[in-house]
Every structure is written in C-alpha cells, then in structure tokens.
Write a protein that holds these residues in place. Structure first.
Motif, PDB file in Angstrom:
ATOM      1  N   GLY A 151       4.149   8.089 -13.748  1.00  0.00           N
ATOM      2  CA  GLY A 151       4.935   8.265 -12.137  1.00  0.00           C
ATOM      3  C   GLY A 151       4.520   6.591 -11.111  1.00  0.00           C
ATOM      4  N   ALA A 152       4.999   6.924 -10.550  1.00  0.00           N
ATOM      5  CA  ALA A 152       4.787   5.564  -9.083  1.00  0.00           C
ATOM      6  C   ALA A 152       2.852   4.930  -9.758  1.00  0.00           C
ATOM      7  CB  ALA A 152       5.926   5.021  -8.799  1.00  0.00           C
ATOM      8  N   ALA A 153       2.971   3.936 -10.126  1.00  0.00           N
ATOM      9  CA  ALA A 153       1.713   3.306  -9.951  1.00  0.00           C
ATOM     10  C   ALA A 153       1.445   3.185  -7.996  1.00  0.00           C
ATOM     11  CB  ALA A 153       1.340   2.308 -10.684  1.00  0.00           C
ATOM     12  N   SER A 154       2.262   2.276  -7.462  1.00  0.00           N
ATOM     13  CA  SER A 154       2.241   2.428  -6.177  1.00  0.00           C
ATOM     14  C   SER A 154       1.679   3.435  -5.388  1.00  0.00           C
ATOM     15  CB  SER A 154       3.694   1.696  -5.651  1.00  0.00           C
ATOM     16  OG  SER A 154       4.586   2.792  -6.382  1.00  0.00           O
ATOM     17  N   ASN A 155       2.862   4.100  -5.449  1.00  0.00           N
ATOM     18  CA  ASN A 155       2.091   5.319  -4.748  1.00  0.00           C
ATOM     19  C   ASN A 155       0.493   5.445  -4.906  1.00  0.00           C
ATOM     20  OD1 ASN A 155       5.108   5.946  -5.056  1.00  0.00           O
ATOM     21  ND2 ASN A 155       4.598   6.927  -3.141  1.00  0.00           N
ATOM     22  N   LEU A 156       0.482   5.354  -6.302  1.00  0.00           N
ATOM     23  CA  LEU A 156      -1.582   6.352  -6.666  1.00  0.00           C
ATOM     24  C   LEU A 156      -2.057   5.724  -6.612  1.00  0.00           C
ATOM     25  CD1 LEU A 156      -1.854   8.718  -8.272  1.00  0.00           C
ATOM     26  CD2 LEU A 156      -2.209   7.252 -10.021  1.00  0.00           C
ATOM     27  N   LEU A 157      -1.627   4.676  -6.410  1.00  0.00           N
ATOM     28  CA  LEU A 157      -2.631   3.489  -5.253  1.00  0.00           C
ATOM     29  C   LEU A 157      -2.590   3.399  -4.160  1.00  0.00           C
ATOM     30  CD1 LEU A 157      -1.807   0.412  -6.985  1.00  0.00           C
ATOM     31  CD2 LEU A 157      -4.115   1.470  -7.446  1.00  0.00           C
ATOM     32  N   LEU A 158      -1.677   4.336  -3.231  1.00  0.00           N
ATOM     33  CA  LEU A 158      -1.977   3.988  -1.825  1.00  0.00           C
ATOM     34  C   LEU A 158      -2.202   5.420  -1.312  1.00  0.00           C
ATOM     35  CD1 LEU A 158       1.871   3.046  -0.964  1.00  0.00           C
ATOM     36  CD2 LEU A 158      -0.548   1.834  -0.140  1.00  0.00           C
ATOM     37  N   LEU A 159      -2.745   6.494  -2.521  1.00  0.00           N
ATOM     38  CA  LEU A 159      -2.759   7.266  -1.819  1.00  0.00           C
ATOM     39  C   LEU A 159      -4.994   7.055  -2.125  1.00  0.00           C
ATOM     40  CD1 LEU A 159      -0.394   9.907  -3.940  1.00  0.00           C
ATOM     41  CD2 LEU A 159      -1.428   9.981  -1.034  1.00  0.00           C
ATOM     42  N   LYS A 160      -4.724   6.415  -3.180  1.00  0.00           N
ATOM     43  CA  LYS A 160      -6.140   6.018  -3.628  1.00  0.00           C
ATOM     44  C   LYS A 160      -6.718   5.780  -1.890  1.00  0.00           C
ATOM     45  CE  LYS A 160      -9.687   4.410  -6.398  1.00  0.00           C
ATOM     46  NZ  LYS A 160      -9.766   3.381  -7.953  1.00  0.00           N
ATOM     47  N   GLU A 161      -5.889   4.710  -1.814  1.00  0.00           N
ATOM     48  CA  GLU A 161      -7.014   3.984  -0.575  1.00  0.00           C
ATOM     49  C   GLU A 161      -7.001   4.354   0.527  1.00  0.00           C
ATOM     50  OE1 GLU A 161      -5.018  -0.358  -2.838  1.00  0.00           O
ATOM     51  OE2 GLU A 161      -4.117   0.578  -0.755  1.00  0.00           O
ATOM     52  N   GLN A 162      -6.373   5.690   0.781  1.00  0.00           N
ATOM     53  CA  GLN A 162      -5.794   6.569   1.988  1.00  0.00           C
ATOM     54  C   GLN A 162      -6.844   7.539   1.876  1.00  0.00           C
ATOM     55  OE1 GLN A 162      -2.096   7.925   2.014  1.00  0.00           O
ATOM     56  NE2 GLN A 162      -1.422   6.149   2.390  1.00  0.00           N
ATOM     57  N   GLY A 163      -7.818   7.672   0.597  1.00  0.00           N
ATOM     58  CA  GLY A 163      -8.063   8.944   0.901  1.00  0.00           C
ATOM     59  C   GLY A 163      -8.265   9.241   0.204  1.00  0.00           C
ATOM     60  N   ALA A 164      -7.303   9.695  -1.151  1.00  0.00           N
ATOM     61  CA  ALA A 164      -7.155  10.828  -1.731  1.00  0.00           C
ATOM     62  C   ALA A 164      -7.671  10.848  -3.154  1.00  0.00           C
ATOM     63  CB  ALA A 164      -5.410  11.068  -2.145  1.00  0.00           C
TER      64      ALA A 164
END
Length: 355
Positions: A244-257
């Motif tokens: 999967g895309a690390a970019s989306n995973l990182l953004l989700l993490k930064e948003q509190g997911a």
C-alpha cells in the motif's frame, strides 16, 4: 478547475537504492540535458491555449491543490485533471493512440515503466525544466530529457495499533506468512495500481514468486488501489497490510488514526513517479509550463507536506517527525525489466490471487 476519474464512458470515448540511484535503468549521459527556461513567450502562448490536460495517478485532492496553485500563478490557464489508477491511465492513453484521439498534455504515473514504453514508441516530447537540471540528481532525469521523477513513495507493511501490539507486529515480509495473520491481511492489486505493480515486481524478484504463493494461502483480502489498504487498516477492517502507499498511511497516522508503518527487514519497495510532456499534446505550451511548475520547489514542498510523498528536489525540505528516506532500506527499482515483464507479472499474480 475540473477533475474527474476515468469512467467507462471515457474509455469508450477513447475506444477507446538501493533504488534511489536506479530509478531509470538506462545508460545516462555525463550530464542531464540542457534546461528549457520558462519565458514570457511561453506563458503568453500557454494563455492562448487556455488549458492543460493532466493525466495522473495522484489522488484527486492533491492534484486539485496543485492545479489551483498553478491557476493562481498563471491566470487564464485551467488545469483539467483526469485521475485513475496508473494502469488504467496507461490503458486509456494506449486506446487514445489507437484511434489517434489526442487529449493528454502532461502525464504523471506511479509506474515508471510506462515512460520506458512511451519513450520507445515516440510518444514523449523532450522538455527539461530548469529546476530539474539545477536541483534533481541526474539518476532521476531521463538521459534524453523525456521525463523526470516528480515524486516517489514507498509501499511498506503496516498495522492497526488497536488490533496488533507493537511487539507482535510483523517486521518483515516473511513474518506475514505466520499463521497468526491468516484472514487479517489486506493488499492492493497490480492490475489497477502502478504502485502495487512496482512493489509486486520488486518483491517477486527479490523473494521469489513462492513468497506470493504462500501469502495467498493466508486468505488475503484483495483490494484495488494502493490507498485502500491504509484506509482499511484505519477503519479496523484489517489488522495488517502487505502493501500500500506509505504516504496515505503516514497521513492517517498524523491525523490520529491507529496505524503504524513497518519498513521490512528485506527492504521496502520504492516507487518512482515520473512526469512527462506528450509529443501530441493539444496544448504544448501550457503542457511545458505545467511540467515546469510541477518541479518547482513550491510544488515539490506541497507533495511533501500535504501528501507525505518523497521529493528529490535539493531545495525541498523533509517534514520534521517523518523518517528520512536515506535511513530506510529500499528495494532496487528497474523500470526497464518491469516493462518487459508487465503482462507476465499481472498474469502470474492473477493465477495466484485471482482477478
């Protein structure tokens, strides 16, 4: 600005390094091609054309943000975004070429092998923005100036922190074969996503197809896009992602997911996303102006800050708190070999995992 995904109607209408130093596996010249600066004459001609057609595998919100930035800098030139998975973009352009229906001006694909094919078929126009010559490493610029890496992303393992404890999380691709992950893994499909196709090529080359044969026995949940696995993790619908895309995973993490990224001990696939101008571009001046804009430090910084993508622009700055690319073990890219094996990769994958 108008943006839309490719619909069936669109298709019918068309009838329709480590890897960092190995993105373009072709012989390089001693220096990158000569730069083509943006001139007042180019801007004036682009305004007369009035629009640029941008085909891309970027997510629509990101492409839209870049488009609005461009329109603000160059009033009177509309950015028309047509977004789909990289493999669908490739198919659409191929169908347009078959019927000589030329619409694309600039294309950005997360499958670097597409540019090997397009260049070989004479579909790309040579154009090298000044920022590319001044600020990009030579290994990220085509020797003949047909394309350059506008951004890159990784395809890592990931997990949901509510469902998996850090000490129990997989640390390698081989760990995903453990019985504990049966029925808990989600992954994308190379028939749709250029990111997943590239990751599949690199993993199969380094670990062997037997790895995927064993992974398929884990009752993997198969999705299409590279952004689907991170989203399913965030919703708690799967415990682990195999790619999967690390970019989306990182953004989700930064948003509190409740998600975490894992960079596999075997190495993490690096996906280069080049951009190029088409030879048959209906709006050639606007196309070149937009290509120059994409490689500007301002646009590159947006790719980093808003989308968590990787930039090779020397003046772009990594966002604090994110792990630098230089500290991550990467799998080696080889777009030339991948282009030659494209259909074999997809066919073999379908036999293992299904369509």
């Amino acid at each position: 600005m108008r943006d839309r995904k490719f619909s069936r109607r669109d298709v019918v209408k068309a009838s329709t390094m480590l890897a960092v130093g190995c993105v373009f596996a072709e012989p390089l010249k001693a220096a990158v091609p000569e730069a083509a600066p943006v001139s007042p004459a180019m801007i004036q001609a682009a305004r007369k054309e009035g629009a640029v057609e941008f085909y891309t595998a970027m997510e629509i919100p990101l492409a839209e943000s870049l488009g609005k930035m461009f329109e603000a800098e160059y009033p009177g030139i509309a950015v028309r975004v047509k977004r789909s998975g990289a493999e669908r973009v490739f198919e659409r352009i191929g169908k347009e070429e078959e019927i000589r229906f030329h619409e694309v001006d600039v294309v950005c694909s997360t499958d670097a092998a597409h540019f090997i094919r397009w260049k070989r078929d004479g579909l790309l126009a040579p154009y090298v923005p000044e920022d590319v010559v001044k600020h990009l490493p030579a290994e990220h610029v085509d020797a003949d100036g047909m394309y350059a890496t506008v951004f890159a992303l990784l395809s890592p393992i990931g997990y949901n922190t509510n469902l998996v404890k850090p000490e129990d999380a997989p640390g390698s691709f081989s760990d995903l074969l453990d019985a504990r992950w049966k029925g808990a893994i989600v992954k994308g499909h190379p028939d749709y996503s250029g990111t997943i196709l590239t990751a599949t090529f690199q993993i199969a080359r380094d670990l062997g197809w037997s790895y995927f044969e064993r992974l398929a026995q884990q009752k993997v949940v198969q999705v299409r896009s590279a952004i689907d696995p991170p989203n399913k993790l965030a919703r708690g619908e799967s415990a682990v992602q195999a790619d999967g895309a690390a970019s989306n995973l990182l953004l989700l993490k930064e948003q509190g997911a409740p998600v975490e990224v894992v960079y596999a001990t075997e190495g993490t696939p690096l996906i280069a996303a080049p951009s190029g101008v088409f030879h048959s571009a209906p709006n050639p001046n606007a196309a070149r102006l937009f290509q120059s804009f994409l490689f500007s430090v301002e646009a590159q910084q947006v790719l980093i800050d808003r989308a968590a993508l990787c930039s090779f622009h020397a003046l772009a700055k990594e966002k604090p708190g994110r792990r630098p690319l230089s500290t991550i073990k990467l799998m080696k890219g080889d777009p030339v070999a991948m282009e030659a094996q494209r259909e074999e990769i997809k066919s073999r994958y379908r036999k293992i995992f299904g369509a």
